[in-house]
Design an enzyme around this catalytic site. Structure first.
Site, short mmCIF file in Angstrom:
data_model
loop_
_atom_site.label_atom_id
_atom_site.label_comp_id
_atom_site.label_asym_id
_atom_site.label_seq_id
_atom_site.Cartn_x
_atom_site.Cartn_y
_atom_site.Cartn_z
N ASP A 559 0.68 -1.23 0.04
CA ASP A 559 -0.10 0.01 -0.09
C ASP A 559 0.79 1.24 0.05
O ASP A 559 1.95 1.15 0.17
CB ASP A 559 -0.95 -0.04 1.26
CG ASP A 559 -2.23 0.66 1.13
OD1 ASP A 559 -2.30 1.54 0.16
OD2 ASP A 559 -2.86 1.08 2.16
N ASP A 634 -9.00 3.91 -1.84
CA ASP A 634 -10.01 4.41 -0.80
C ASP A 634 -11.38 4.60 -1.15
O ASP A 634 -11.53 5.96 -1.20
CB ASP A 634 -9.27 5.36 -0.02
CG ASP A 634 -7.88 4.88 0.66
OD1 ASP A 634 -7.72 3.56 0.77
OD2 ASP A 634 -6.94 5.47 0.82
N HIS A 692 -13.13 -4.70 2.84
CA HIS A 692 -12.02 -4.20 3.44
C HIS A 692 -12.84 -3.01 4.14
O HIS A 692 -13.97 -2.65 3.53
CB HIS A 692 -11.19 -3.55 2.54
CG HIS A 692 -9.80 -3.04 3.42
ND1 HIS A 692 -9.36 -3.30 4.56
CD2 HIS A 692 -9.31 -1.80 3.01
CE1 HIS A 692 -8.32 -2.43 4.83
NE2 HIS A 692 -8.28 -1.88 3.94
#
Length: 961
Positions: A559, A634, A692
């Site tokens: 990430d 995101d 997630h």
């Protein structure tokens, strides 16, 4: 505990809190603040280049400099405004690709050329000269029908097939190449200028001795003096932003000065273009005349805005153009910040000049014009000429490689959260899946599992015995992924930091010291992954004796590898940071590519080259498909984010990155139960299937929303697992051919304009069409079923529908509209167990969907699911086909030594007629009668327990009465 240790411990505890506060401030409290990211007008080179006007090209080709040597054409171009010369190189590559490179003829210093992305130096084919006159040259591209025309004044390049212009370069005159130069106020420039002035005076004196009028003539040339004065005046006008620029509080020094490049492409007859991910936008790219261009610059963008050309986490500079006659592609190999302008025009504007007198054009023909603008580097563009979509995929794969072939378990379901609290939490969640009979393969750990955000470590209190935890998962044939980010905590007690610092592996700042920025650990250094020796060292850290507590069922997640720098410009690295001889600005978009490359290399090496890796990355570039999976970053728990996941993954598949998914449920915010269920139903039919959630969101394991919703989620996940044989087969084909797994309908139906802009439904391979429900409270969806002469079968009801129609489908919360193409055979496994590895030897069910001609074809691919032994032909690959009332299995891998215990427990034939009897004939000549059921109302024939081994030849004959 000493005061020093206490202080260190407090800093470790507070750093994440401070960082979170900083990030939330930068991002507007979990929402993107567009003010933190540049527009084109705030990016000096973009603004400068975009101000150029079409039709005023200063470049002409110097035909007298042309050299043609077999497979390579070189030709000098000159900018008549500043007299700087460029070198054009043109190649015909194997597979119907044309490569065009443009660089300065004599740059002050070398310009950056992107390494490591191409899998090899592309093989070339001969070029031949067809004709030449004072206006230009015509070259053959392998055949008389395909030609390239180089026009001299102004320079432009047209690629033609027959009388059709496929693509034009610089037809709008927007080629620009800012040459490297010395800054006027530097000592070096003044010395060089003085020497040049002295030399000019010497020449003038010498010239006046030979020609007494020479000096007088030179002095009396007002046009030349005016031109020089005008050039200096123009340069002064654009001085701002050329040698340095400021954005917010950050200053970007540019020691090499302006170096931007630009080139325009015209696409006659084209209205639809796709690709250039990553953007949260529609599949079909929009025109940008009235707004910003699409931006390619890897950035950490919290809760990104939708339907916006803003840059996101990855950048693949590949665009596809499509109409009903042809598909082409443009691969702009440049890793610097890049902007892409798209506009509509008319074909008539591409047709002019003596060299094009015989070209037919119509002002009514649609046209798309595309302009690429990059901050530095060279122009290196690959023009992929198709003509079919699959040809373009193969052409691009021949340049950058294909999707890596993942372990089969990675195609299953992944359960993730920032963060599972400790080992007990992991054990509890793992047990919850068993208790609620929901399969999964990987459980994930985010940054909190480490010792103070020190990667390759474990929190000594919360994850004290990681091997015990991993062994518990292994006993259930499950796996784990742990995050390993590329920002390294600056801490003299941290082995990884000390090694990188001692080996001088950190990226440097402009002054020569180690570059430091803020990220999750607080102050962090950034390894220079562009160095092969650094990547080798990083890979070695995944060895079991280096990464303490790791085991063979632990995989990796990269990430924040844009790279993310919380206190940097645009939340990333300063462009004047240094990688050896190059500035970060030259290679920014490559950083995440290299991080994933090194991590995948480490996972392969730790097993001695035996086991396939699984690595997820957030940042990516062209070629990243070779190293693992990506996700869309995101996102948020909103219906629009669910919808946008489809075109985002479709766009990635078109440029080679098939292993794509979105965070199920949304990373930020909390989904309603309806949204969560719909997201599971959508994610189950996307290549990478992972739930997630953000640290601050309520827990959302699948069983926390009541038994009815648990049942709905269970059913969606189980549908994924029943289809694993088909999914795995699609990954194998993507790995072998470069064809996308999740693909737009126009890829398979390229002549059907009704498919060209669809991005709320998609195909998995050729044979499954999925139209997820992405509207809140939906009671029905309208799916387009393509194919004028085709039929489609609802996989749940087996109802048959004709193609070439918009079909309204009533839906309930249980509905996942999926259709199997008539003419296909799809293998499934009906016995869903707790993980994919538990299902390896389970039996298959074949779903045979007949087309109107009463035929069908399909495949079955089986290997061990996790090693590279398939490269040694250790696999089963069978062709399945139905014709003349007989279903057969034929070996496509006769040299294979692989075997399986799996067998066929059921064959379901859709669109069948009732037989009088059914006979099975095996490879050894034995015959037996099979039991069957026939549903006359749906024309479905079910053969029960045929029992043949999945790796052997056999025939099933239907004898009609």
């Amino acid at each position: 505990m000493s005061q020093r240790l206490v202080a260190t411990h407090l800093v470790d505890m507070m750093a994440p809190v401070l960082v979170l506060w900083l990030v939330m401030s930068l991002s507007g409290t979990w929402a993107v603040d567009k003010g933190n990211f540049k527009t084109c007008d705030q990016s000096a080179f973009c603004k400068r280049q975009r101000a150029l006007k079409p039709g005023e090209s200063p470049y002409r080709a110097l035909l007298e400099t042309m050299e043609l040597t077999g497979t390579r054409l070189t030709l000098q171009l000159i900018n008549d405004n500043n007299k700087v010369r460029l070198l054009l190189e043109l190649y015909r590559l194997q597979g119907n690709i044309t490569r065009v490179k443009i660089n300065e003829l004599k740059p002050l210093k070398p310009r950056y050329e992107v390494p490591d992305v191409l899998i090899r130096e592309p093989p070339t084919e001969p070029l031949s000269l067809l004709s030449q006159d004072e206006n230009g040259v015509v070259l053959s591209l392998g055949s008389e029908s395909q030609r390239v025309i180089v026009s001299a004044r102004p320079f432009r390049l047209d690629i033609m097939e027959g009388r059709e212009v496929l693509m034009s370069l610089n037809s709008r005159g927007l080629l620009a190449f800012e040459h490297l130069r010395m800054r006027k106020d530097t000592f070096s420039y003044k010395v060089t200028s003085t020497v040049a002035s002295v030399w000019d005076n010497i020449k003038r004196v010498f010239s006046s001795q030979v020609d007494p009028e020479g000096e007088k003539k030179e002095e009396a040339d007002p046009a030349s003096q005016a031109e020089k004065a005008k050039e200096e005046e123009e340069e002064e006008k654009v001085e701002a932003g050329m040698w340095e620029e400021t954005f917010k509080s950050h200053s970007d020094s540019k020691p090499n000065g302006p170096s931007a490049i630009s080139l325009d492409f015209s696409l006659p007859g084209v209205e639809h273009v796709y690709g250039i991910p990553e953007h949260a936008d529609t599949l079909r790219l929009k025109t940008t005349e009235n707004g910003d261009p699409y931006r390619l610059y890897n950035l950490d963008v919290f809760q990104y805005e939708l339907y916006n050309p803003m840059a996101l986490y990855g950048a693949v500079p590949v665009m596809l153009a499509h109409n009903a006659q042809r598909t082409t592609g443009i691969f702009w190999l440049n890793a610097a910040e890049t902007w892409v302008d798209i506009s509509s025009n008319t074909a008539g504007k591409t047709v002019f000049g003596k060299m094009l007198d015989y070209v037919q054009g119509s002002s009514e023909t649609p046209q798309t014009d595309v302009r690429w603008i990059s901050e530095s580097g060279i122009i290196d563009v690959f023009i992929m000429l198709g003509p079919t979509p699959k040809d373009v995929f193969s052409q691009y794969a021949s340049l950058t490689g294909t999707q890596s072939f993942p372990p089969e378990a990675a195609v299953g379901y992944h359960q993730c959260r920032w963060n599972y609290n400790d080992q007990e939490d992991v054990t509890s969640v793992d047990a919850g899946f068993d208790e609620h009979d929901i399969p999964y393969d990987y459980i994930w750990l985010d940054i909190e599992h480490t010792d103070g955000k020190r990667y390759f470590t474990w929190d000594p209190h919360k994850f004290a015995t990681p091997k015990e935890m991993l062994q518990g998962l292994m006993d259930k044939k499950r796996k784990m992924v742990a995050i390993v980010d590329p920002h390294i905590k600056v801490d003299s007690n941290y082995k990884i930091h000390n090694e990188i610092r001692n080996r001088a592996f950190y990226i440097k700042n402009k002054d020569g010291g180690d570059y430091e920025g803020w990220c999750w650990p607080g102050s962090a250094g950034y390894p220079d992954f562009t160095r092969a020796d650094m990547r080798d060292w990083w890979a070695s850290m995944f060895a079991y004796d280096q990464y303490e507590g790791s085991m063979e069922n632990l995989y990796a997640w990269n990430d924040m590898n844009e790279p993310s720098v919380f206190n940097g410009p645009e939340v990333t690295m300063h462009k004047d940071a240094v990688h050896g001889a190059w500035e970060h600005r030259d290679m920014h978009n490559l950083y995440g590519f290299y991080v994933q490359m090194a991590t995948a290399q480490g996972l392969i090496q730790r097993s001695g080259g035996v086991e396939r890796p699984f690595v997820l990355t957030r940042a990516f570039f062209a070629g990243s498909q070779r190293y693992g999976a990506v996700w869309t970053g995101d996102n948020a728990a909103e219906w629009e984010h669910l919808k946008i996941s489809i075109p985002m993954c479709l766009s990635l598949g078109l440029v080679g990155i098939s292993f794509c998914g979105a965070d199920v449920g949304g990373f930020f915010k909390s989904p309603s139960t309806e949204l969560l269920v719909r997201w599971y139903q959508t994610g189950a039919y996307q290549p990478f299937f992972r739930a997630h959630a953000h640290l601050d969101t309520p827990r959302r394991e699948p069983w926390l929303f009541g038994p009815e919703n648990t049942a709905l989620i269970r059913e969606a996940v189980r549908q994924r697992y029943t289809l694993l044989p088909y999914w795995y087969q699609q990954f194998y084909h993507a790995h072998r051919t470069g064809q996308p797994i999740m693909r737009p309908l126009w890829v398979e139906y390229p002549q059907d304009p009704a498919t060209f802009a669809l991005d709320d439904e998609f195909l998995i391979g050729r044979d499954l069409l999925v139209h997820p429900v992405t509207e809140e409270g939906a009671r029905g969806v309208t799916a387009y079923l393509p194919g004028k002469d085709e039929v489609w079968f609802d996989v749940h009801t087996f109802q048959k529908h004709n193609g070439a129609q918009n079909l309204y489908i009533p839906v309930t919360i249980r509905s996942i509209p999926v259709f199997q193409r008539g003419g296909s055979i799809i293998p499934r496994k009906s016995r869903v167990r707790r993980s994919s590895s538990c299902m390896m030897q389970d039996p298959y069910t074949l779903y045979v969907a007949l087309n109107p001609q009463r035929t069908a074809t399909g495949e079955l691919y089986i290997d061990d699911g996790h090693t590279f032994n398939y490269e040694k032909k250790e696999f089963i690959h069978r062709k399945l086909f139905f014709a003349n009332n007989m279903l057969s299995s034929v070996n496509l891998a006769p040299d294979s030594q692989f075997s399986t215990q799996s067998w066929f427990e059921r064959i379901i034939i859709l669109g069948a007629s009732k037989p009088g009897k059914v006979t099975l004939k095996t490879a050894d000549g034995q015959e037996s009668q099979l039991e069957f059921d026939f549903d006359a109302s749906m024309s479905v024939l079910t053969l029960r327990k045929p029992g043949m081994n999945a790796g052997l030849d056999w025939n099933v004959m239907l004898q009609l009465p």
